[in-house]
Design a protein around this motif. Structure first.
Motif, mmCIF file in Angstrom:
data_model
loop_
_atom_site.group_PDB
_atom_site.id
_atom_site.type_symbol
_atom_site.label_atom_id
_atom_site.label_comp_id
_atom_site.label_asym_id
_atom_site.label_seq_id
_atom_site.Cartn_x
_atom_site.Cartn_y
_atom_site.Cartn_z
ATOM 1 N N SER A 200 13.668 74.783 -9.893
ATOM 2 C CA SER A 200 13.212 74.257 -8.613
ATOM 3 C C SER A 200 12.753 75.388 -7.691
ATOM 4 O O SER A 200 11.719 75.287 -7.024
ATOM 5 C CB SER A 200 14.346 73.467 -7.945
ATOM 6 N N CYS A 201 13.517 76.471 -7.677
ATOM 7 C CA CYS A 201 13.168 77.622 -6.842
ATOM 8 C C CYS A 201 11.831 78.211 -7.291
ATOM 9 O O CYS A 201 10.955 78.503 -6.463
ATOM 10 C CB CYS A 201 14.273 78.671 -6.918
ATOM 11 N N PHE A 202 11.673 78.365 -8.597
ATOM 12 C CA PHE A 202 10.427 78.920 -9.112
ATOM 13 C C PHE A 202 9.249 78.010 -8.787
ATOM 14 O O PHE A 202 8.162 78.491 -8.409
ATOM 15 C CB PHE A 202 10.523 79.124 -10.625
ATOM 16 N N TYR A 203 9.444 76.714 -8.913
ATOM 17 C CA TYR A 203 8.357 75.771 -8.648
ATOM 18 C C TYR A 203 7.930 75.836 -7.176
ATOM 19 O O TYR A 203 6.732 75.887 -6.863
ATOM 20 C CB TYR A 203 8.784 74.353 -9.011
ATOM 21 N N ARG A 204 8.903 75.867 -6.273
ATOM 22 C CA ARG A 204 8.566 75.944 -4.844
ATOM 23 C C ARG A 204 7.874 77.266 -4.508
ATOM 24 O O ARG A 204 6.928 77.302 -3.723
ATOM 25 C CB ARG A 204 9.825 75.770 -3.999
ATOM 26 N N PHE A 205 8.363 78.342 -5.131
ATOM 27 C CA PHE A 205 7.699 79.633 -4.906
ATOM 28 C C PHE A 205 6.267 79.591 -5.427
ATOM 29 O O PHE A 205 5.338 80.070 -4.761
ATOM 30 C CB PHE A 205 8.466 80.762 -5.592
ATOM 31 N N SER A 206 6.073 79.034 -6.633
ATOM 32 C CA SER A 206 4.738 78.994 -7.231
ATOM 33 C C SER A 206 3.760 78.222 -6.361
ATOM 34 O O SER A 206 2.598 78.624 -6.204
ATOM 35 C CB SER A 206 4.798 78.365 -8.632
ATOM 36 N N GLN A 207 4.227 77.111 -5.792
ATOM 37 C CA GLN A 207 3.375 76.350 -4.875
ATOM 38 C C GLN A 207 2.956 77.211 -3.687
ATOM 39 O O GLN A 207 1.779 77.247 -3.300
ATOM 40 C CB GLN A 207 4.129 75.119 -4.368
ATOM 41 N N ALA A 208 3.926 77.884 -3.106
ATOM 42 C CA ALA A 208 3.647 78.711 -1.934
ATOM 43 C C ALA A 208 2.746 79.892 -2.290
ATOM 44 O O ALA A 208 1.833 80.248 -1.546
ATOM 45 C CB ALA A 208 4.957 79.214 -1.329
ATOM 46 N N MET A 219 -2.423 88.362 -10.298
ATOM 47 C CA MET A 219 -1.024 88.475 -10.700
ATOM 48 C C MET A 219 -0.465 87.086 -10.939
ATOM 49 O O MET A 219 -0.682 86.173 -10.137
ATOM 50 C CB MET A 219 -0.195 89.198 -9.635
ATOM 51 N N SER A 220 0.263 86.919 -12.025
ATOM 52 C CA SER A 220 0.823 85.616 -12.351
ATOM 53 C C SER A 220 1.949 85.263 -11.382
ATOM 54 O O SER A 220 2.553 86.143 -10.750
ATOM 55 C CB SER A 220 1.371 85.606 -13.777
ATOM 56 N N SER A 221 2.244 83.982 -11.302
ATOM 57 C CA SER A 221 3.349 83.531 -10.452
ATOM 58 C C SER A 221 4.671 84.121 -10.920
ATOM 59 O O SER A 221 5.539 84.433 -10.105
ATOM 60 C CB SER A 221 3.435 81.997 -10.464
ATOM 61 N N SER A 222 4.833 84.291 -12.237
ATOM 62 C CA SER A 222 6.084 84.841 -12.757
ATOM 63 C C SER A 222 6.283 86.281 -12.304
ATOM 64 O O SER A 222 7.359 86.657 -11.816
ATOM 65 C CB SER A 222 6.094 84.778 -14.291
ATOM 66 N N ASP A 223 5.253 87.120 -12.455
ATOM 67 C CA ASP A 223 5.364 88.509 -12.023
ATOM 68 C C ASP A 223 5.597 88.589 -10.520
ATOM 69 O O ASP A 223 6.386 89.411 -10.040
ATOM 70 C CB ASP A 223 4.108 89.287 -12.402
ATOM 71 N N ALA A 224 4.908 87.741 -9.767
ATOM 72 C CA ALA A 224 5.077 87.735 -8.313
ATOM 73 C C ALA A 224 6.476 87.254 -7.927
ATOM 74 O O ALA A 224 7.087 87.777 -6.982
ATOM 75 C CB ALA A 224 4.018 86.841 -7.668
#
Length: 650
Positions: A200-208, A219-224
């Motif tokens: 859930s945390c990763f998903y919300r971060f990825s949206q932002a 840069m990918s969402s994972s690296d960020a």
């Protein structure tokens, strides 16, 4: 409705096709059987029914009807085709009842290739779906010596623990960094509620991240996400809203830029100082005094490391007088550091010097909340743009100390007592060993460690009949022991021969001048996509040597010659050929290592007897520091550095 959506999707697909062709890129869908010709001979492991991210779907398993789709799985065939009719019918069915049948896919290097269900993927892509259900079989690649393969192997361990496939990094070491942030160990299964919160945390971060950064930074969402967690922490982020993530992402935008650029840190031999005309000096009204605050992990009375920094702080006041005001806090723990730095910023301090690597996390987190703050970390971990690091080229002095030891040894054996296996450590060990080897090709350097619990390196060296030893660089004022610097030990009597001098005053004075003249800001602008590290050495007198008058005159002449030539840049300690302990050539003849390569050394010179211990074998304090700045590639002890660092980085 379905046909209308098909026609719109086809227009988007044709536009993508034209754009790729115009830019010289292959517009066709990748085909796994062409990417990996040995596909049918590789090991395949069924993963069962899982959710996969649509963004991770790269292409198809076989060529088949790849011409029917764009690179993004958007349709390309004419609206009057049978394909178009089936696509539109499927679209209507999914809108009414949802996707009932999973696709079938192969996973290769954590990218997915569709074996059955291309149109389902195409429709779901048009619907902006994030996930799709799939029956997946993993294809294990053949082993190879590449970062790609090492990263995938690290991912496989992570997947075994978490069953998570949408978090994937660019570098293998990033998975270990994530485990450390999460307080986990490889092989430890993550509980269901932990995974739910993490996803859930990763998903919300990825949206932002997508909303704030989008395609502005490569840069990918994972690296960020990993960078974000290292700055703000997971516990502090797990319940944040997308709006809070967006605010924080904007605050550390420069850190994403630096990481995406992937450039070596800018190693500045000294802080810049801008020359100003009389008119400029009048128009630019500097803020006087420049207020500087120093964060000490230990007291100057008990720590030689802190004592050197305290001398630098006092020299600032003596040099600049009323133009500088300083303060300090001693015996500060990493947990106390953020509150103290926050207080100093509220009190109007302009420069914060965190004088121990243990404060790096505090410095990074506070700089994220206060991007305008001038916070510096005394370390070689130059990874963040908003926190400039600083250090001294102590390996230059270690080379000369090695030459002295090599000239004076009576049995071709000398000792080196190191403390923390962190960045810069092998450089100092190797510089010492190469300096000794230069004057005595037969010499062996016996390496031991002061941070191994229940172990006496002095006793271990004595058993090896080693009596000339390089140990910590200075004794704390309250300690009576003379076992520091380079010394000769015989029958319990210690005779000091030489010691390096860490002149932090030169660096602190240069940084204050750069702030006074406005050069500080210019440095940041000129290095907008790079981390910065002030890295001063003998050329600026930031590193020097103090030698005993007991040294033989010929040895002293050698010291003077080496000192002057290193200082002028005419002699470089690390010029090949240099071989490691296994006899492999690490530096070719007549090739000089760059400062970045010197810092990143992860091997020991061929005449070193000993090795770098594992993190687990060190004292608790040492483990904490190694966790922050330990060299990435462990060097296992072969029989038994100190980046020249003193034995108490705090």
């Amino acid at each position: 409705m379905g046909m209308e959506e098909y026609m719109q999707a086809r227009k988007e697909g044709l536009r993508e096709l034209s754009a790729l062709r115009a830019s010289g890129q292959d517009p066709a869908l990748p085909v796994l059987s062409e990417i990996e010709p040995k596909l049918n001979h590789l090991t395949q492991v069924p993963l069962g029914l899982i959710q996969i991210a649509i963004d991770q779907i790269d292409g198809t398993v076989t060529k088949g009807r790849t011409s029917a789709f764009s690179r993004s799985f958007l349709p390309l065939l004419e609206p009057n085709s049978e394909f178009a009719s089936k696509w539109s019918t499927l679209y209507d069915a999914i809108i009414e009842d949802g996707l009932r049948q999973p696709v079938v896919a192969l996973e290769y290097y954590n990218r997915f290739y569709i074996e059955e269900g291309n149109k389902r993927v195409s429709v779901m892509r048009k619907l902006d779906a994030v996930l799709i259900e799939a029956n997946v079989t993993r294809v294990l690649p053949e082993p190879e010596d590449s970062e790609r393969y090492r990263t995938y192997q690290a991912f496989l361990g992570f997947y075994a623990d978490t069953k998570t496939n949408f978090v994937y990094f660019s570098h293998a070491e990033s998975f270990a960094r994530l485990y450390a942030i999460m307080g986990k160990k490889p092989g430890e299964k993550w509980a269901g509620d932990e995974l739910f919160d993490f996803h859930s945390c990763f998903y919300r971060f990825s949206q932002a991240y997508s909303a704030r950064i989008g395609e502005q930074i490569s840069m990918s969402s994972s690296d960020a996400f990993l960078i974000y967690l290292e700055v703000f922490g997971y516990a502090e982020s797990v319940d944040k809203t997308p709006a809070e993530f967006e605010r924080d992402i904007e605050r550390i935008r420069s850190e994403f830029i630096v990481a995406a650029a992937n450039k070596p840190a800018a190693l500045l031999s000294q802080p810049s100082e801008k020359q100003q005309s009389l008119l400029q000096s009048v128009l630019r009204k500097p803020t006087w005094p420049v207020r500087c605050a120093f964060l000490y992990n230990r007291s100057p009375q008990v720590s030689g490391w802190t004592y050197w920094h305290e001398l630098g702080r006092k020299a600032l006041e003596e040099t600049f007088g009323a133009r500088v005001e300083t303060t300090f806090e001693e015996n500060v723990t990493p947990e106390q550091a953020p509150a103290i730095i926050e207080r100093w910023l509220k009190e109007g301090y302009h420069l914060i010097f965190a004088t121990s690597p243990v404060f790096i996390d505090a410095a990074i987190r506070i700089s994220a909340a206060h991007p305008e703050a001038k916070i510096l970390s005394c370390s070689l971990l130059a990874s963040y743009h908003n926190v400039r690091s600083y250090y001294l080229r102590i390996y230059e002095a270690k080379f000369v100390l090695g030459a002295i030891a090599g000239a004076l040894t009576e049995n071709d054996r000398i000792g080196y007592i190191a403390d923390y296996p962190i960045y810069g450590t092998p450089a100092s060990i190797n510089a010492f060993a190469l300096g000794a080897q230069m004057v005595n090709p037969r010499v062996k350097v016996y390496l031991d460690w002061s941070t191994l619990p229940g172990h006496s390196p002095e006793e271990a060296l004595a058993r090896e009949n080693v009596h000339i030893i390089s140990s910590r660089d200075i004794s704390a004022p309250h300690l009576e022991s003379r076992a520091f610097g380079l010394y000769h030990e015989h029958d319990g009597q210690i005779q000091n021969l030489a010691m390096p001098v860490w002149n932090w005053a030169k660096l602190y004075q240069g940084i204050v001048r750069s702030v006074l003249t406005g050069a500080w800001s210019d440095e940041g602008i000129h290095n907008a996509d790079r981390a910065m590290c002030y890295y001063m050495g003998m050329s600026t007198d930031a590193i020097d040597l103090l030698c005993s008058k007991r040294l033989p005159s010929r040895t002293q002449r050698l010291v003077d010659l080496l000192h002057e030539r290193i200082r002028s840049g005419a002699f470089l300690p690390f010029v090949g050929p240099i071989c490691d302990q296994a006899g492999a050539q690490r530096v070719a003849p007549d090739v000089a290592l760059t400062p970045q390569e010197i810092i990143r050394m992860d091997y020991l010179a061929g005449n070193v007897i000993g090795g770098i211990p594992s993190k687990e074998s060190l004292s608790e304090v040492a483990q904490g520091l190694v966790g922050l700045q330990g060299i990435r590639k462990a060097v296992e002890p072969t029989q038994h550095d100190d980046g020249g660092q003193t034995a108490d980085k705090g």
